[in-house]
Design an enzyme around this catalytic site. Structure first.
Site: not given
Length: 598
Positions: A2, A97, A356-357
């Site tokens: 956000c 969360d 992502s790596g």
């Protein structure tokens, strides 16, 4: 994921127009909705990209059950379900969360930050204490900027453009930040490009109360290496990484993975497959002999993913730079940001969240210069004055190797790393450009100048938040996409940071721990791969006429805004279609995009 914003000031209701302007300019960060809440002395705003708890119960700004506290959060708290069970006494209204942080705050106040995992930047207004508590995650995955307005307002937001949108501050360029940018190609994560707009550094918290601001570090990287065998390390590595991937797959929207075909992204895809069969993977590639697309397809075929290939499109580079560069708000010279934008743009057509790596190289020792630094350290002793004297005489007679040259030039591998690796403009060249200010970053530990692990720690506190996470956040958010980085899970990252150097690299191999642990998950071709860059060379881009035309408009005209900050005549000497030229072009683009700046 956000965008957050806020103004702390008396009669906060009077700032309704300003808070709306702040959230409006960040619509890309949260296109699903925008909301505002007001106390007598606090205005909070939020742009929402719905990921968890898509109902109205998940909207922000979010009040606590007592209405005394209100929070705005940007990011994700991984493993929040387990935390929620530890705070079962709180009367939860939804499943987000965000609400977990409110429960933690009511019990622990600011001390909650020590138990909070994930990627985040948040602010909690406590009306009873008339206090704002803000914090940013440990590795700088999410941004947080703040400033003091013309009327002593405390203003904060996810992006600098939101602070500027208030009209409450006239930004002034920070010469130290310009110097840091010219040297490294990005602005340090401990400052902004403006002297009167500040960034909350990674692993720091901020408390505003009675007009006073206190910023403090709440977390430091583990500074000591562990003693552990390869077999034990492999077992713990696998357990922690699987757990990290599992936690980061939690979402109420579709989750996929970036797949370059390198060792890091291939490992993430392999482990995602254990929890999410038939996942979506997405790759970006240039249509030339060095394209990574064929490697990515091998992994996609192995795990039968729903694979999407994004091929380079011959676009107007100048037009792309003019449309994409404003998302950074600050000068940014990483050459891979345009392809990163394209892969995020195409991912968003099918996904809302992508794993992502990133950061595997810093954790496992994957960069080629780490190997060079290992050789440099072992070649000669920096402290051997007799050896250095002899070498200086020898090089006058015969050519010496790259290793020997740099052994003579730098005092340590850390000195070499900070002043040679990823450097564009040297101190002398910056002075030529009229930039004499220097910025010296402090670290959460005292680096051993001859330790490779400490060099990797330096990168985790410097390059990762200043470059990698900025690129990831801005390019993903420009396309309303959330990107998650499992390697930065706090438990996994801390484990890797403390691994002994010999489990990461030696003179022959890199990423030893990753290769030993994950090799069985890859194809034979992937196992034999080493680090490859993302994209074509800068020189090939400058072969395009439209880019040269843009460069000439911005860098050959002494009336351009950029020459308020650097010397025009000196700049002309560096327009040689190389990285220095690219660096100056990005600086001039930033100046062009921010004409109102002093």
């Amino acid at each position: 994921m956000c965008g957050i914003a806020g103004i702390i000031s008396r009669n906060a209701q009077n700032y309704q127009e300003e808070i709306q302007k702040m959230t409006d300019v960040m619509v890309h960060r949260g296109p699903d909705s925008s909301h505002y809440e007001f106390y007598e002395n606090a205005a909070l705003g939020h742009r929402r990209l719905s990921i968890i708890d898509l109902s109205e119960n998940g909207k922000q700004p979010m009040f606590s059950n007592t209405k005394n506290e209100c929070i705005v959060l940007n990011g994700e708290i991984y493993g929040y379900q387990d935390i929620k069970r530890q705070y079962a006494e709180y009367p939860y209204h939804g499943g987000s969360d965000t609400e977990v942080i409110l429960a933690m705050y009511q019990r622990k106040q600011e001390n909650l930050i020590h138990d909070l995992p994930g990627m985040f930047a948040f602010a909690i207004w406590d009306d009873q204490r008339q206090q704002l508590f803000c914090a940013r995650d440990r590795f700088g995955e999410k941004p947080f900027y703040y400033a003091i307005g013309n009327n002593n307002e405390f203003i904060f937001a996810s992006e600098i453009k939101a602070i500027l949108a208030t009209g409450l501050i006239q930004p002034k360029v920070n010469p130290e930040a310009v110097s840091n940018y010219l040297q490294y190609g990005y602005v340090s994560s401990y400052q902004s490009i403006y002297s009167n707009i500040f960034t909350l550094p990674p692993a720091h918290q901020l408390i505003w109360k009675d007009g006073k601001i206190i910023v403090s570090r709440y977390y430091s990287l583990p500074a000591k290496d562990r003693v552990i065998s390869l077999s034990d390390a492999k077992e713990e590595f696998m357990y922690l990484l699987k757990n990290a991937v599992k936690k980061q797959l939690i979402a109420d929207v579709k989750v996929g993975s970036f797949l370059s075909g390198g060792l890091d992204s291939s490992s993430i895809v392999a482990l995602v497959n254990e929890f999410l069969p038939h996942q979506t993977t997405i790759s970006f590639g240039y249509d030339h002999k060095d394209s990574e697309l064929r490697f990515a397809k091998e992994i996609a075929d192995k795990y039968k993913t729903d694979h999407i290939e994004v091929h380079e499109q011959k676009k107007d580079l100048a037009e792309s730079l003019l449309s994409v560069s404003p998302f950074f708000d600050e000068p940014f010279a990483d050459t891979s940001y345009l392809p990163h934008y394209e892969i995020c743009k195409n991912a968003r057509k099918n996904l809302t969240v992508a794993l992502s790596g990133d950061v595997g190289d810093e954790l496992f020792g994957g960069y080629h210069f780490y190997t060079a630094e290992n050789k440099l350290r072992n070649h000669f002793s920096y402290k051997n004055i007799i050896a250095q004297f002899g070498l200086n005489l020898y090089k006058k007679v015969k050519p010496v190797s790259f290793i020997t040259q740099n052994n003579l030039k730098y005092s340590s591998i850390l000195d070499f790393h900070l002043n040679s690796v990823r450097n564009d403009f040297s101190a002398e060249e910056r002075k030529m450009l009229g930039v004499s200010a220097d910025y010296h970053q402090e670290y959460s530990f005292t680096p051993n100048p001859d330790s490779l692990n400490d060099i990797m720690r330096v990168d985790l506190e410097n390059y990762v938040p200043g470059n990698m996470m900025v690129k990831s956040d801005r390019m993903a958010m420009a396309n309303s996409l959330e990107v998650r980085t499992p390697f930065l899970d706090i438990d996994f990252a801390e484990f890797c940071i403390q691994l002994p150097e010999q489990l990461k690299l030696n003179n022959e191999n890199d990423k030893i721990i990753l290769r030993e642990t994950m090799g069985q998950y890859w194809t034979d071709t992937i196992r034999n791969r080493h680090k490859q860059g993302f994209g074509l060379s800068v020189k090939s881009w400058f072969d395009e006429e439209n880019l040269i035309r843009l460069s000439d408009q911005l860098l050959r005209d002494p009336n351009q805004k950029v020459f308020n900050y650097i010397d025009f005549n000196a700049a002309q000497k560096f327009l040689n279609k190389d990285h220095k030229h690219w660096n100056l072009l990005q600086l001039s683009l930033w100046a062009h995009n921010n004409q109102s700046v002093l």
